[in-house]
Design an enzyme around this catalytic site. Structure first.
Site, PDB file in Angstrom:
ATOM      1  N   HIS A   1       0.841  -1.206   0.000  1.00 58.21           N
ATOM      2  CA  HIS A   1       0.000   0.000   0.000  1.00 58.21           C
ATOM      3  C   HIS A   1       0.872   1.250   0.000  1.00 58.21           C
ATOM      4  O   HIS A   1       2.104   1.191   0.159  1.00 58.21           O
ATOM      5  CB  HIS A   1      -0.939   0.002   1.212  1.00 58.21           C
ATOM      6  CG  HIS A   1      -0.246  -0.037   2.539  1.00 58.21           C
ATOM      7  ND1 HIS A   1       0.349   1.068   3.112  1.00 58.21           N
ATOM      8  CD2 HIS A   1      -0.054  -1.062   3.413  1.00 58.21           C
ATOM      9  CE1 HIS A   1       0.871   0.736   4.267  1.00 58.21           C
ATOM     10  NE2 HIS A   1       0.646  -0.553   4.488  1.00 58.21           N
TER      11      HIS A   1
ATOM     12  N   CYS B   1       3.269  -4.827   6.777  1.00 60.92           N
ATOM     13  CA  CYS B   1       2.916  -4.576   5.378  1.00 60.92           C
ATOM     14  C   CYS B   1       4.120  -4.007   4.627  1.00 60.92           C
ATOM     15  O   CYS B   1       5.187  -3.787   5.192  1.00 60.92           O
ATOM     16  CB  CYS B   1       1.740  -3.612   5.289  1.00 60.92           C
ATOM     17  SG  CYS B   1       0.178  -4.292   5.907  1.00 60.92           S
TER      18      CYS B   1
END
Length: 365
Positions: free
Chosen positions: A157, A173
């Protein structure tokens, strides 16, 4: 009655049959054409067998390979391979020390534009101040694009903290710069394979542009270096030795500081040393400003930069009251803070360079 006239040799065998009607003559010509056509087809087949062309290729060999993503934890980079074999790479932030990072094969399960960030139960337990959800906007840590992977709560992301990209700063992440995630998001498809490896993938090999066809290898041609030129005497005379790095300066507020982040810096010698290098660079810069008003203005700017740094890093490294009570959490926070303080010296140097443009320095015109 129509028939054939036969001529026989001395042994009684028929050696010539001559049609005695027009119909039989036409039939004979048709048979001759058929024999010639069969002979031509046989010759063409033999030629094709001797010299196979593109029609003999397997159809599977003509199909292009799809896109794929590989992430190297050692490189801290994401590699996007295009169907033509070209590879583009982008920097990423990976999980901070103490946070498990998934390794192996997965795939893209979902694409989200303008995603809503919902902290996990573990994140909210560690930081009760976190909201249950953060809508799209400048405060959303996922940025504008997210690619959810097969691992729970793991995604590729964007971020609202671009300075963290390239470091160990995430909760597991893979963060990307806003422009980079937009490029990858546009090229990604649901089901695209993703592989995460611990080792390096880039090494010293230059990045392959997307337009390079598959199988093309860049070859570096070495040429003999030109003969060295003699340095002018004047240049040697005025050469200056490299400037030594500034000595670390201790924070005079350590005796009274109570904020968790400043206490951790003051109490850990290695962190105090890293913080002192940036402080020494600032003090040396301010001491060289002749104009008191300009010095006060520059000092204010540097203090504001330090305050913003503390706010961002305290949240990024999860440094809060009670962190030092858990040895594992404290070790992870100190490692994250060491990386941030090491980068801060470069940030301070760049900030001082920008301030020099509007500040009158003693000894300079």
């Amino acid at each position: 009655m129509h028939g054939f006239t036969t001529f026989r040799g001395d042994r009684g065998r028929g050696v010539l049959l001559r049609p005695t009607t027009a119909a039989t003559a036409i039939l004979a010509r048709c048979l001759l054409w058929a024999l010639l056509a069969l002979a031509g087809i046989a010759g063409q087949g033999a030629a094709q067998a001797a010299d196979p062309g593109p029609a003999n290729l397997e159809p599977a060999n003509l199909e292009p390979v799809g896109r794929s993503i590989a992430i190297s934890l050692a490189d801290r980079r994401l590699y996007l391979t295009d169907p033509d074999g070209g590879t583009r790479s982008f920097p990423v932030a990976i999980g901070r020390p103490g946070v498990p990072i998934p390794v192996g094969d997965s795939s893209i399960k979902r694409k989200r534009r303008d995603p809503t960030w919902r902290p996990t139960a573990n994140q909210r337990r560690d930081n009760p101040a976190l909201p249950r959800a953060v809508p799209p906007g400048p405060n959303n840590p996922l940025g504008r694009f997210a690619l959810d992977l097969g691992w729970p709560a793991i995604a590729i992301h964007g971020t609202n903290d671009p300075d963290s990209v390239g470091t160990r700063a995430s909760g597991g992440c893979f963060r990307m710069l806003p422009a980079d995630i937009e490029t990858v998001f546009a090229a990604a498809e649901v089901g695209m394979p993703v592989r995460v490896v611990r080792g390096a993938l880039g090494g010293a090999t230059p990045e392959l542009p997307a337009s390079r066809p598959a199988g093309t290898v860049a070859v570096a041609v070495k040429t003999a270096p030109p003969p060295p030129l003699a340095a002018p005497v004047s240049a040697v005379a005025i050469a200056k030795p490299p400037e030594p790095p500034p000595a670390p300066v201790a924070d005079p507020r350590c005796a009274t500081m109570t904020a968790p982040l400043r206490r951790m810096i003051c109490d850990v010698p290695a962190l105090a040393f890293l913080d002192g290098r940036a402080r020494g660079t600032q003090d040396r810069f301010l001491a060289g400003i002749a104009d008191p008003a300009a010095r006060a203005g520059a000092a204010y700017e540097l203090i504001q930069d330090e305050r913003r740094f503390h706010e961002r890093i305290a949240a990024l490294c999860w440094i809060r009251s009670g962190t030092e009570g858990d040895p594992a959490v404290a070790a992870a926070a100190q490692s994250c803070l060491a990386t941030a303080l090491d980068r801060r010296l470069n940030d301070v140097t760049e900030r001082i360079a920008s301030l020099r443009g509007g500040t009158r320095i003693a000894g300079q015109p």
